[in-house]
Design a protein around this motif. Sequence first.
Motif, short mmCIF file in Angstrom:
data_model
loop_
_atom_site.label_atom_id
_atom_site.label_comp_id
_atom_site.label_asym_id
_atom_site.label_seq_id
_atom_site.Cartn_x
_atom_site.Cartn_y
_atom_site.Cartn_z
N THR A 256 0.86 -1.19 0.00
CA THR A 256 0.00 0.00 0.00
C THR A 256 0.89 1.23 0.00
N TYR A 273 -3.63 2.13 9.31
CA TYR A 273 -3.48 0.91 8.52
C TYR A 273 -2.98 -0.22 9.39
N PHE A 285 4.01 -1.12 3.52
CA PHE A 285 3.18 0.08 3.66
C PHE A 285 4.10 1.30 3.58
N ASN A 304 0.42 3.12 11.65
CA ASN A 304 0.54 1.88 10.91
C ASN A 304 1.00 0.80 11.90
#
Lengths: 404, 483
Positions: A256, A273, A285, A304
Amino acid sequence: MNTSQTYLDLYARYRDQLMSVAPDAMNACRDEAIRTFGHKGLPTLKVEEYKYTDTERAFGGDYHLSVATAKVTASDAPVVVNNDELLTRYYGSCVDMSDPIVALNTAFASECLCIHVGRNQHVERPLEITDVLRAQADTMEHKRILIVLDECASLTILMHYTAADQQHFLTTQVVEVVAGDGAHLDLYEIEETHSLCTRFNTVAVNVGRNATVRHNGITLWGGITRNTITVSLKGEMSEVTLNGCVMADKHQHVDTNTVIRHEVPRCTSHELYKYVVDEQATGAFAGKVYVAPGAQQTQSDEVNQNICIGSESHMYTQPMLEIYADDVKCSHGSTVGKLDETALFYMRQRGIPRPKARQLLIQAFIGQVVDYIPLQPLRERLHIMVERRLGGDLDTCAGCTLCK
Amino acid sequence: MAKESNEYVRQVANEQYKYGFTTDVHTEIIERGLNEDVVRLISAKKEEPEWLLDFRLKAYRHWTTMKQPEWGHLDMPDIDYQAISYYADPTRRASSDGKPKEIDPELVKTFDKLGIPLEERMALSGTAVDAVMDSVSVKTTHQKLLQEKGIIFCSISEAVKQHPDLVRQYLGSVVPYRDNYFAALNSAVFSDGSFVYIPKNTRCPMELSTYFRINARGTGQFERTLIVCDDDSYVSYLEGCTAPMRDENQLHAAIVEIVVMNRAEVKYSTVQNWYPGDKDGKGGVLNLVTKRGHLRGDNSKLSWTQVETGSAITWKYPSCVLSGNDSVAEFYSVAVTNNHQQADTGTKMIHQGKGTRSTIISKGISAGKSQNSYRGLVKIGRKADGARNYSSCDSLLLGSHCGAHTFPYLDVQNSTATVEHEATTSKISEDQLFYCNQRGISTEEAIGLIVNGYAKDVLNKLPMEFAVEAQKLLTVSLEGSVG
């Protein structure tokens, strides 16, 4: 370099056919896009934005090109295929056309799903788009979606990606969103395909003044998944929320990449996330928050959190801040860890077997992302989907009638 | 308030870089330019053995195949590598051909002025100093006392002559010449730096320190430092540096290599105060250095502490490779940028051994029109079971034209590891300033107080004398940046 050449050759072969079915506004960018792609080629691992995904491998298969020609008009929903007026005005206006994957998509896309909500209109019921991949041979698809919300319009939309056939699928998709002043958009994306699917999804959002945009991306199942989400805040007092969760196991690869650009003062952004990577899966990520010079009183937070379960699982994370204004409050946090052994022990003490305890912990961890969804029925449905995914009930799509 | 802040600006405009003077001493400078002959010439001047010349030539040949890296968040001026002289020796007099026994009094005066005592009279200060000007080590103090303990502390050229086996064993073993562009350049043309060897079971009785000074015009400094700390030993090493004010950019491309064996501990502290350029961003030192420590032994420990206030451009990532099981690495950094300074600095923690732990505390302060970036990598290898990392990077912004950026990379390949990273960016709150103003503390002083408090976590890790200096430096570097 060879793989890139395959696509250039493919374009030469299909150019005329694409031109004949697609609307003018899309054809207008086509040649320029393939030139961009030809110039840049598929991004290598040395390209910062793509350093975690081997595009050479992802695009390497032998796929048939699917050129969509069907034109379906939905009933009362604000959805239409190829709205010329919208396309002329907004096509290619939100997304970074110099990105090679976007360029590839632009070159091959043959139709664009347009969703338009007019001024002061509120679409009461959430709109669901289910995308089912079906083919008798390995197929590639290049999809394009344009969502335009005029002033003070509101819309909730759920996009559900599934695959019905056990073939190799390669999908590139570009979703362009224009959220006008005072607009309100909730956009949910759920991916539930299978391990033979490769998906490159790009969502680009332009946000006007006083608008609210929420994006929630849930990746439950796939082969190679790459989600690129770019949000540009172009009007003051707007708020954007990007949430997402990923559950990956076997040889899944989920990458991502998000960028939130604060271009004007007094905007707020949130990001959350969560990843659970098991077995040999890889999670990546990268989240950047950019605050332009003069974008004072920006508030931004980014979280995250990741759990690595499998001994061969990998997690790469890269939260970034790039700030050119002083009166701001920005933060980011990132963690990579394992399941809490004491919590597992606590549950086992109380008679919950280890696999179940593990599942409960993961469910609670991921659940936080789902809990942010304001719409209750959807929230519940997603909780069930997550539970089903963790329960090993994978690889089948319970919702659709195709598999039954 | 506006009037007040204007006054600060004027003050800082008149504020001179304290160490910007030049020393008028005869300096032997070789021709500008870089080619194989220059590399051979440097090697010959330093009377080096064949193997070292080979090492230099290999590095040079590799360097010619490389390209200057561009990934930094920096606006780097073009560097003309042929316009720089790679060797300048202020100790060599025109008449004599050997190294003079007596140091030129001008040099002693210079170092005195910089507050670096070359005379043993300052024995009480408890610090042994290796003073390096341009390409040559001027003097190393307290050598006798250290020798009694078996500690080797000398310039690297001397070490090559006196302890060739040790140097050969470790040189380039932590930072190979192929490592990066500037490492290759340094390996080809490196001049003096310090060599430290602490034998087994020895606790170094005093702080070891090297002071680097660029003096000559049109030169760069390419020092090389090698520290080896054998089993169960301890050493604390300090590094300081300054340069005169010049309109041109001067290049500083150094390498520091540290080897830490079983249960040994090395503490490395830097206060970097190279000339930062004037208020319009003209001149200043380009500080492009590679620093790396290799924790080879089990239970070893390495701690980097840096206070970065100088240099027009800083490109520096003191790193640790944690190979030994249960080894511990720490990185504490305060980076201050003002005016047109640019810094892209951080660290790399590469966990390879089991149970390894690392901590990163980075504080960035940007003012004026400067850009300050933290860039860091935490990598947990497959075999690093139970590895642990905690990183915290905070940025403070003073002024609306500066930038503060954070680019952390976390690569985790082991499921038993725990990695945490957090970062915040903000400005000094009006409330805090108001609180101080209310109590009769001027805005300028209040900023100084708050910044020092903000950097305290790092400053506390510095040895005493350095901490005091660093604190003053912080205040001076930021003077006039309010408004």
